[in-house]
Design a protein around this motif. Sequence first.
Motif, PDB file in Angstrom:
ATOM      1  N   ALA A 199       0.826  -1.213   0.000  1.00 16.01           N
ATOM      2  CA  ALA A 199       0.000   0.000   0.000  1.00 16.01           C
ATOM      3  C   ALA A 199       0.857   1.259   0.000  1.00 16.01           C
ATOM      4  CB  ALA A 199      -0.933  -0.014   1.208  1.00 16.01           C
ATOM      5  N   GLU A 200       1.928   1.252   0.752  1.00 13.84           N
ATOM      6  CA  GLU A 200       2.781   2.445   0.822  1.00 13.84           C
ATOM      7  C   GLU A 200       3.446   2.737  -0.515  1.00 13.84           C
ATOM      8  OE1 GLU A 200       5.415   1.564   3.992  1.00 13.84           O
ATOM      9  OE2 GLU A 200       3.925   1.929   5.578  1.00 13.84           O
ATOM     10  N   ARG A 201       3.690   1.721  -1.314  1.00 13.91           N
ATOM     11  CA  ARG A 201       4.316   1.960  -2.629  1.00 13.91           C
ATOM     12  C   ARG A 201       3.427   2.785  -3.536  1.00 13.91           C
ATOM     13  NH1 ARG A 201       6.455  -3.512  -5.197  1.00 13.91           N
ATOM     14  NH2 ARG A 201       6.812  -2.039  -6.886  1.00 13.91           N
ATOM     15  N   ILE A 202       2.120   2.783  -3.305  1.00 10.41           N
ATOM     16  CA  ILE A 202       1.205   3.595  -4.130  1.00 10.41           C
ATOM     17  C   ILE A 202       0.546   4.669  -3.279  1.00 10.41           C
ATOM     18  CG2 ILE A 202       0.809   1.771  -5.824  1.00 10.41           C
ATOM     19  CD1 ILE A 202      -1.783   1.095  -4.376  1.00 10.41           C
ATOM     20  N   ALA A 203       1.245   5.124  -2.230  1.00  9.77           N
ATOM     21  CA  ALA A 203       0.784   6.218  -1.374  1.00  9.77           C
ATOM     22  C   ALA A 203      -0.492   5.861  -0.628  1.00  9.77           C
ATOM     23  CB  ALA A 203       0.573   7.502  -2.183  1.00  9.77           C
ATOM     24  N   GLY A 204      -0.633   4.591  -0.262  1.00  9.27           N
ATOM     25  CA  GLY A 204      -1.787   4.162   0.513  1.00  9.27           C
ATOM     26  C   GLY A 204      -1.385   3.726   1.907  1.00  9.27           C
ATOM     27  N   ALA A 205      -2.329   3.098   2.608  1.00  9.58           N
ATOM     28  CA  ALA A 205      -2.074   2.656   3.972  1.00  9.58           C
ATOM     29  C   ALA A 205      -2.975   1.470   4.280  1.00  9.58           C
ATOM     30  CB  ALA A 205      -2.322   3.782   4.968  1.00  9.58           C
ATOM     31  N   VAL A 206      -2.496   0.635   5.200  1.00  7.67           N
ATOM     32  CA  VAL A 206      -3.257  -0.527   5.655  1.00  7.67           C
ATOM     33  C   VAL A 206      -3.390  -0.434   7.162  1.00  7.67           C
ATOM     34  CG1 VAL A 206      -3.251  -3.033   5.940  1.00  7.67           C
ATOM     35  CG2 VAL A 206      -2.613  -2.026   3.740  1.00  7.67           C
ATOM     36  N   GLU A 207      -4.629  -0.607   7.656  1.00  7.08           N
ATOM     37  CA  GLU A 207      -4.888  -0.609   9.088  1.00  7.08           C
ATOM     38  C   GLU A 207      -5.510  -1.952   9.473  1.00  7.08           C
ATOM     39  OE1 GLU A 207      -7.316   2.673  10.105  1.00  7.08           O
ATOM     40  OE2 GLU A 207      -5.907   4.201   9.371  1.00  7.08           O
ATOM     41  N   VAL A 208      -5.121  -2.428  10.654  1.00 11.13           N
ATOM     42  CA  VAL A 208      -5.620  -3.715  11.138  1.00 11.13           C
ATOM     43  C   VAL A 208      -6.256  -3.504  12.508  1.00 11.13           C
ATOM     44  CG1 VAL A 208      -5.028  -6.081  11.767  1.00 11.13           C
ATOM     45  CG2 VAL A 208      -3.858  -4.963   9.852  1.00 11.13           C
ATOM     46  N   GLU A 209      -7.480  -3.988  12.654  1.00 13.35           N
ATOM     47  CA  GLU A 209      -8.171  -3.943  13.937  1.00 13.35           C
ATOM     48  C   GLU A 209      -8.525  -5.372  14.329  1.00 13.35           C
ATOM     49  OE1 GLU A 209     -11.515  -1.430  13.843  1.00 13.35           O
ATOM     50  OE2 GLU A 209     -10.376   0.423  13.509  1.00 13.35           O
ATOM     51  N   SER A 210      -8.082  -5.774  15.505  1.00 10.04           N
ATOM     52  CA  SER A 210      -8.354  -7.134  15.951  1.00 10.04           C
ATOM     53  C   SER A 210      -8.139  -7.218  17.449  1.00 10.04           C
ATOM     54  CB  SER A 210      -7.439  -8.134  15.225  1.00 10.04           C
ATOM     55  OG  SER A 210      -7.737  -9.462  15.624  1.00 10.04           O
ATOM     56  N   GLU A 211      -8.752  -8.224  18.026  1.00 11.87           N
ATOM     57  CA  GLU A 211      -8.532  -8.526  19.434  1.00 11.87           C
ATOM     58  C   GLU A 211      -8.840 -10.007  19.638  1.00 11.87           C
ATOM     59  OE1 GLU A 211     -12.967  -7.133  20.989  1.00 11.87           O
ATOM     60  OE2 GLU A 211     -11.158  -6.133  21.724  1.00 11.87           O
ATOM     61  N   PRO A 212      -8.202 -10.622  20.602  1.00 13.79           N
ATOM     62  CA  PRO A 212      -8.440 -12.046  20.815  1.00 13.79           C
ATOM     63  C   PRO A 212      -9.919 -12.323  21.035  1.00 13.79           C
ATOM     64  CG  PRO A 212      -6.512 -11.329  22.039  1.00 13.79           C
ATOM     65  CD  PRO A 212      -7.150 -10.102  21.490  1.00 13.79           C
ATOM     66  N   GLY A 213     -10.491 -13.223  20.202  1.00 10.31           N
ATOM     67  CA  GLY A 213     -11.891 -13.599  20.293  1.00 10.31           C
ATOM     68  C   GLY A 213     -12.835 -12.632  19.638  1.00 10.31           C
ATOM     69  N   GLY A 214     -12.332 -11.552  19.045  1.00  5.21           N
ATOM     70  CA  GLY A 214     -13.208 -10.531  18.467  1.00  5.21           C
ATOM     71  C   GLY A 214     -13.110 -10.404  16.978  1.00  5.21           C
ATOM     72  N   GLY A 215     -12.507 -11.357  16.313  1.00  2.00           N
ATOM     73  CA  GLY A 215     -12.387 -11.270  14.865  1.00  2.00           C
ATOM     74  C   GLY A 215     -11.318 -10.282  14.429  1.00  2.00           C
ATOM     75  N   THR A 216     -11.209 -10.104  13.114  1.00  2.00           N
ATOM     76  CA  THR A 216     -10.167  -9.245  12.534  1.00  2.00           C
ATOM     77  C   THR A 216     -10.758  -8.439  11.391  1.00  2.00           C
ATOM     78  OG1 THR A 216      -8.464 -10.864  13.096  1.00  2.00           O
ATOM     79  CG2 THR A 216      -7.897  -9.205  11.441  1.00  2.00           C
ATOM     80  N   ALA A 217     -10.345  -7.180  11.308  1.00  5.31           N
ATOM     81  CA  ALA A 217     -10.739  -6.313  10.192  1.00  5.31           C
ATOM     82  C   ALA A 217      -9.478  -5.688   9.605  1.00  5.31           C
ATOM     83  CB  ALA A 217     -11.706  -5.236  10.659  1.00  5.31           C
ATOM     84  N   VAL A 218      -9.277  -5.904   8.314  1.00  6.38           N
ATOM     85  CA  VAL A 218      -8.141  -5.316   7.585  1.00  6.38           C
ATOM     86  C   VAL A 218      -8.708  -4.291   6.610  1.00  6.38           C
ATOM     87  CG1 VAL A 218      -6.211  -5.740   6.029  1.00  6.38           C
ATOM     88  CG2 VAL A 218      -6.763  -7.413   7.812  1.00  6.38           C
ATOM     89  N   SER A 219      -8.234  -3.056   6.707  1.00  5.21           N
ATOM     90  CA  SER A 219      -8.720  -1.976   5.847  1.00  5.21           C
ATOM     91  C   SER A 219      -7.553  -1.371   5.081  1.00  5.21           C
ATOM     92  CB  SER A 219      -9.416  -0.889   6.676  1.00  5.21           C
ATOM     93  OG  SER A 219      -9.824   0.183   5.853  1.00  5.21           O
ATOM     94  N   ALA A 220      -7.655  -1.383   3.760  1.00  8.65           N
ATOM     95  CA  ALA A 220      -6.622  -0.796   2.890  1.00  8.65           C
ATOM     96  C   ALA A 220      -7.224   0.408   2.186  1.00  8.65           C
ATOM     97  CB  ALA A 220      -6.130  -1.821   1.885  1.00  8.65           C
TER      98      ALA A 220
END
Length: 461
Positions: A400-421
Amino acid sequence: MTLPPRSSYPSGATGPRTLEDRWEQFYRYGPYAVLTLSVLVGGVAADLIMTRTEMYVAGVLVVAAYGLQGWWGRARPRTAPGAPAGVAYYGARTVLAFALSWLNPFFAIYAALSYFDVEPLLPKRFVRVGLLSTAVTLAGSQSGGLPPASPMNWVAFCVLYIVNAALALFFWHVGMREEEKARIQVETITELERTNLRLEDAMAQNAALHAQLLVQAREAGVDDERRRLAAEIHDTLAQGLTGIIAQLQVVTSVSDRDPETARLHLERAAALARHSLGEARRSVHNLAPVALEHDELAGALGKTVADWAEQHRVRADFTVTGTVEPVHDEIAATLLRIAGEALANAGRHSGASRVGVTLSFMDDELTLDVRDDGRGFDPATATPAGRTGGFGLGGMRARAERIAGAVEVESEPGGGTAVSARVPLVRHPVNSTAVAPGQAPVNGPAAPPGQAAPSRRTVPS
């Protein structure tokens, strides 16, 4: 009136050095020649203008003048300009010349020497005094001798004194100006030489820096290509091999009791192997993923989500929001690789029962969200990319950074995962196809009837 000192001439200037040497010879031997010429000319007219007593006195003064000159010839090389010895020599010679000119006006030839060496011998504040004193002697001889014999001689003396003094001061000022110009020229040449040396040093340093930058640029290019290939291998070969292993494990477990299912999984493993081989070749040649050859980003993502859901037997929903537009190939390839890696991580680690993928087109931004309801993890303790870790989260962020973007990750044990680019929306110069918000997914599984599409960065229940 006099030449600048030898040190003021630039090195290698042979002309000024030769002229200075000639003046040096004049200062050493000229007074003897001028005094001798005065004696010869004055001696011819001595019977007409001098008494015998005056002749004897003049003879004594001439001997004193020769003696003074002999002493100065030995003392001068050891005497600095403006030193007391030089002042004494100049004063004594001026007095002797005045006395001889009083006795015989033709000795003014000897008195004229004081015009030539007044600057080297006297301090600067006494130069005018020396010039005006010499002008007295010359004006007296030119007006008929000292003292003036009649009022007309006095008038002539005064006029000639003014003329001599004015000429002496004028030429002295001209000489001073020329000397100042020569000094400034010498300083300018010296400064230019120093500047040229600094420029040469700067050019040499720039050449060295340029060579260093070329080496660093080549090394950076090599490192960047290595990182690209490593990420591509991880996103293609590693994921494909993982899928092959999973299919073969199923074959091993059901081969005895269900040959038909085993054959189906073997075919899937072979297909994954062929697909991984093609992706590896494309990665080496830095080509776009095969999924983008016949589909736009939305279609390719839909097929990727569907294939992943079939392979892992997990429900996966794909949704598109906003107005679908053709995007730049690099943007599309980056988001497709990020989606593939996020899905691969979900299949390997999350143990999720449901996955949601949303592609959102906005005015100047493109957002990809991948969510699962798996076991989750603590992002602070995630293993960074490296020789012992994978290229998962770190690889996605780097892409993502190579094209001026960003990736964020939200997660917690037992709460699933969300990846946002989030990446810039760089449009491809072709006609776009509009898809209204909430429309059925493009080339992917539809959401269940009566169920709204999950919002971004929200873990499905």
